[in-house]
Motif scaffolding. Sequence first.
Motif, PDB file in Angstrom:
ATOM      1  N   MET A 180       0.818  -1.207   0.000  1.00  0.00           N
ATOM      2  CA  MET A 180       0.000   0.000   0.000  1.00  0.00           C
ATOM      3  C   MET A 180       0.860   1.270   0.000  1.00  0.00           C
ATOM      4  O   MET A 180       0.616   2.194  -0.764  1.00  0.00           O
ATOM      5  N   GLY A 181       1.876   1.288   0.841  1.00  0.00           N
ATOM      6  CA  GLY A 181       2.673   2.507   1.009  1.00  0.00           C
ATOM      7  C   GLY A 181       3.601   2.818  -0.141  1.00  0.00           C
ATOM      8  O   GLY A 181       3.762   3.984  -0.505  1.00  0.00           O
ATOM      9  N   ILE A 182       4.201   1.798  -0.731  1.00  0.00           N
ATOM     10  CA  ILE A 182       5.185   2.022  -1.792  1.00  0.00           C
ATOM     11  C   ILE A 182       4.609   1.682  -3.165  1.00  0.00           C
ATOM     12  O   ILE A 182       4.561   2.514  -4.056  1.00  0.00           O
ATOM     13  N   ASP A 183       4.154   0.441  -3.335  1.00  0.00           N
ATOM     14  CA  ASP A 183       3.669   0.008  -4.648  1.00  0.00           C
ATOM     15  C   ASP A 183       2.448   0.795  -5.105  1.00  0.00           C
ATOM     16  O   ASP A 183       2.363   1.212  -6.253  1.00  0.00           O
ATOM     17  N   GLU A 184       1.494   0.987  -4.193  1.00  0.00           N
ATOM     18  CA  GLU A 184       0.267   1.716  -4.546  1.00  0.00           C
ATOM     19  C   GLU A 184       0.393   3.218  -4.296  1.00  0.00           C
ATOM     20  O   GLU A 184      -0.544   3.962  -4.557  1.00  0.00           O
ATOM     21  N   ARG A 185       1.539   3.631  -3.774  1.00  0.00           N
ATOM     22  CA  ARG A 185       1.860   5.052  -3.552  1.00  0.00           C
ATOM     23  C   ARG A 185       0.825   5.759  -2.668  1.00  0.00           C
ATOM     24  O   ARG A 185       0.350   6.840  -2.966  1.00  0.00           O
ATOM     25  N   ARG A 186       0.488   5.094  -1.553  1.00  0.00           N
ATOM     26  CA  ARG A 186      -0.429   5.674  -0.573  1.00  0.00           C
ATOM     27  C   ARG A 186       0.240   5.640   0.801  1.00  0.00           C
ATOM     28  O   ARG A 186      -0.212   4.949   1.717  1.00  0.00           O
ATOM     29  N   PRO A 187       1.341   6.399   0.965  1.00  0.00           N
ATOM     30  CA  PRO A 187       2.122   6.280   2.202  1.00  0.00           C
ATOM     31  C   PRO A 187       1.381   6.727   3.459  1.00  0.00           C
ATOM     32  O   PRO A 187       1.494   6.076   4.499  1.00  0.00           O
ATOM     33  N   LYS A 188       0.618   7.797   3.392  1.00  0.00           N
ATOM     34  CA  LYS A 188      -0.086   8.287   4.587  1.00  0.00           C
ATOM     35  C   LYS A 188      -1.083   7.246   5.089  1.00  0.00           C
ATOM     36  O   LYS A 188      -1.096   6.897   6.271  1.00  0.00           O
ATOM     37  N   GLU A 189      -1.886   6.730   4.187  1.00  0.00           N
ATOM     38  CA  GLU A 189      -2.880   5.722   4.558  1.00  0.00           C
ATOM     39  C   GLU A 189      -2.205   4.456   5.089  1.00  0.00           C
ATOM     40  O   GLU A 189      -2.654   3.857   6.067  1.00  0.00           O
ATOM     41  N   ALA A 190      -1.097   4.061   4.464  1.00  0.00           N
ATOM     42  CA  ALA A 190      -0.396   2.838   4.880  1.00  0.00           C
ATOM     43  C   ALA A 190       0.203   2.991   6.271  1.00  0.00           C
ATOM     44  O   ALA A 190       0.093   2.083   7.105  1.00  0.00           O
ATOM     45  N   VAL A 191       0.829   4.126   6.540  1.00  0.00           N
ATOM     46  CA  VAL A 191       1.429   4.342   7.859  1.00  0.00           C
ATOM     47  C   VAL A 191       0.339   4.394   8.927  1.00  0.00           C
ATOM     48  O   VAL A 191       0.467   3.793   9.995  1.00  0.00           O
ATOM     49  N   GLU A 192      -0.742   5.099   8.645  1.00  0.00           N
ATOM     50  CA  GLU A 192      -1.830   5.187   9.617  1.00  0.00           C
ATOM     51  C   GLU A 192      -2.465   3.822   9.886  1.00  0.00           C
ATOM     52  O   GLU A 192      -2.905   3.548  10.992  1.00  0.00           O
ATOM     53  N   ARG A 193      -2.488   2.975   8.893  1.00  0.00           N
ATOM     54  CA  ARG A 193      -3.131   1.667   9.046  1.00  0.00           C
ATOM     55  C   ARG A 193      -2.219   0.625   9.682  1.00  0.00           C
ATOM     56  O   ARG A 193      -2.661  -0.172  10.514  1.00  0.00           O
ATOM     57  N   TYR A 194      -0.936   0.605   9.305  1.00  0.00           N
ATOM     58  CA  TYR A 194      -0.065  -0.491   9.717  1.00  0.00           C
ATOM     59  C   TYR A 194       0.956  -0.137  10.795  1.00  0.00           C
ATOM     60  O   TYR A 194       1.579  -1.036  11.353  1.00  0.00           O
ATOM     61  N   PHE A 195       1.153   1.136  11.097  1.00  0.00           N
ATOM     62  CA  PHE A 195       2.114   1.525  12.128  1.00  0.00           C
ATOM     63  C   PHE A 195       1.365   1.865  13.416  1.00  0.00           C
ATOM     64  O   PHE A 195       0.327   2.531  13.380  1.00  0.00           O
ATOM     65  N   SER A 196       1.914   1.458  14.529  1.00  0.00           N
ATOM     66  CA  SER A 196       1.354   1.799  15.825  1.00  0.00           C
ATOM     67  C   SER A 196       1.440   3.319  16.024  1.00  0.00           C
ATOM     68  O   SER A 196       2.405   3.943  15.569  1.00  0.00           O
ATOM     69  N   LEU A 210       7.707  10.155   3.955  1.00  0.00           N
ATOM     70  CA  LEU A 210       7.247   9.391   2.786  1.00  0.00           C
ATOM     71  C   LEU A 210       6.368  10.239   1.867  1.00  0.00           C
ATOM     72  O   LEU A 210       6.423  10.092   0.650  1.00  0.00           O
ATOM     73  N   SER A 211       5.585  11.131   2.435  1.00  0.00           N
ATOM     74  CA  SER A 211       4.714  11.978   1.621  1.00  0.00           C
ATOM     75  C   SER A 211       5.508  13.007   0.824  1.00  0.00           C
ATOM     76  O   SER A 211       5.041  13.480  -0.216  1.00  0.00           O
ATOM     77  N   ALA A 212       6.705  13.360   1.298  1.00  0.00           N
ATOM     78  CA  ALA A 212       7.535  14.345   0.597  1.00  0.00           C
ATOM     79  C   ALA A 212       8.183  13.766  -0.663  1.00  0.00           C
ATOM     80  O   ALA A 212       8.632  14.518  -1.523  1.00  0.00           O
ATOM     81  N   LEU A 213       8.210  12.449  -0.795  1.00  0.00           N
ATOM     82  CA  LEU A 213       8.759  11.841  -2.004  1.00  0.00           C
ATOM     83  C   LEU A 213       7.835  12.164  -3.173  1.00  0.00           C
ATOM     84  O   LEU A 213       6.627  12.299  -3.012  1.00  0.00           O
ATOM     85  N   ASP A 214       8.393  12.271  -4.342  1.00  0.00           N
ATOM     86  CA  ASP A 214       7.632  12.703  -5.519  1.00  0.00           C
ATOM     87  C   ASP A 214       6.805  11.542  -6.072  1.00  0.00           C
ATOM     88  O   ASP A 214       7.189  10.875  -7.021  1.00  0.00           O
ATOM     89  N   TRP A 215       5.636  11.298  -5.469  1.00  0.00           N
ATOM     90  CA  TRP A 215       4.806  10.168  -5.839  1.00  0.00           C
ATOM     91  C   TRP A 215       4.047  10.397  -7.137  1.00  0.00           C
ATOM     92  O   TRP A 215       3.642   9.451  -7.787  1.00  0.00           O
ATOM     93  N   ASP A 216       3.815  11.661  -7.515  1.00  0.00           N
ATOM     94  CA  ASP A 216       3.007  11.940  -8.697  1.00  0.00           C
ATOM     95  C   ASP A 216       3.752  11.694 -10.000  1.00  0.00           C
ATOM     96  O   ASP A 216       3.152  11.374 -11.010  1.00  0.00           O
ATOM     97  N   LYS A 217       5.057  11.861  -9.983  1.00  0.00           N
ATOM     98  CA  LYS A 217       5.845  11.658 -11.204  1.00  0.00           C
ATOM     99  C   LYS A 217       6.416  10.248 -11.174  1.00  0.00           C
ATOM    100  O   LYS A 217       5.763   9.324 -10.732  1.00  0.00           O
ATOM    101  N   ALA A 218       7.639  10.100 -11.634  1.00  0.00           N
ATOM    102  CA  ALA A 218       8.262   8.775 -11.653  1.00  0.00           C
ATOM    103  C   ALA A 218       8.445   8.258 -10.231  1.00  0.00           C
ATOM    104  O   ALA A 218       8.224   7.096  -9.950  1.00  0.00           O
ATOM    105  N   GLY A 219       8.819   9.166  -9.327  1.00  0.00           N
ATOM    106  CA  GLY A 219       8.944   8.805  -7.922  1.00  0.00           C
ATOM    107  C   GLY A 219       9.920   7.675  -7.683  1.00  0.00           C
ATOM    108  O   GLY A 219      10.561   7.183  -8.591  1.00  0.00           O
TER     109      GLY A 219
END
Length: 166
Positions: free
Chosen positions: A56-72, A93-102
């Motif tokens: 979720m966090g890397i492959d699907e490029r949804r880091p905020k949702e992944a951290v909130e769901r899987y991190f304590s 993780l959100s500061a990484l350029d997810w919209d482009k090549a990232g």
Amino acid sequence: MRAWVHGLCIAAGIAAPVALTFWFTSDYGPRSKAHYAAVEESQATPKEVVMAFEKMGIDERRPKEAVERYFSPDVIDHDPNVAGDRQSIIDHLSALDWDKAGPTRTIKHVIAEGDMVAVHHHLVRQPGTKGIAAVDMFRVKEGKIVEHWSVLQPLPETSPNRHGAF
């Protein structure tokens, strides 16, 4: 007794179990989809938790949702690039350029033992560069990541090692 009273009793006898079933299995009842999802996550193995976060966090490029769901909420992060708490992980993780090549990453190995999981991967943050050999280690407790370490090794342009980093 009157026929309508018998009819009402029969209808109530059928309707009550049906209504209770809908209540207990609806999105509003005590056994909602959210309830079953929480139970399922708490029963996941540490490796399953980490791999779900990676997907979720890397492959699907949804880091905020992944951290909130899987991190304590009180996770301890030892990565020197973050302040060490959950919000700093989200910010990093959100500061990484997810919209482009990232960043892209290829998982090479996953090792799990007890509550510890290590992910060895090739991470390329800037397209066209050699990237980094990285190992992320996670400690998982009750379905949540509670601790994280990062080990990063920049890959040189040339290397005498005939086996390569991977």
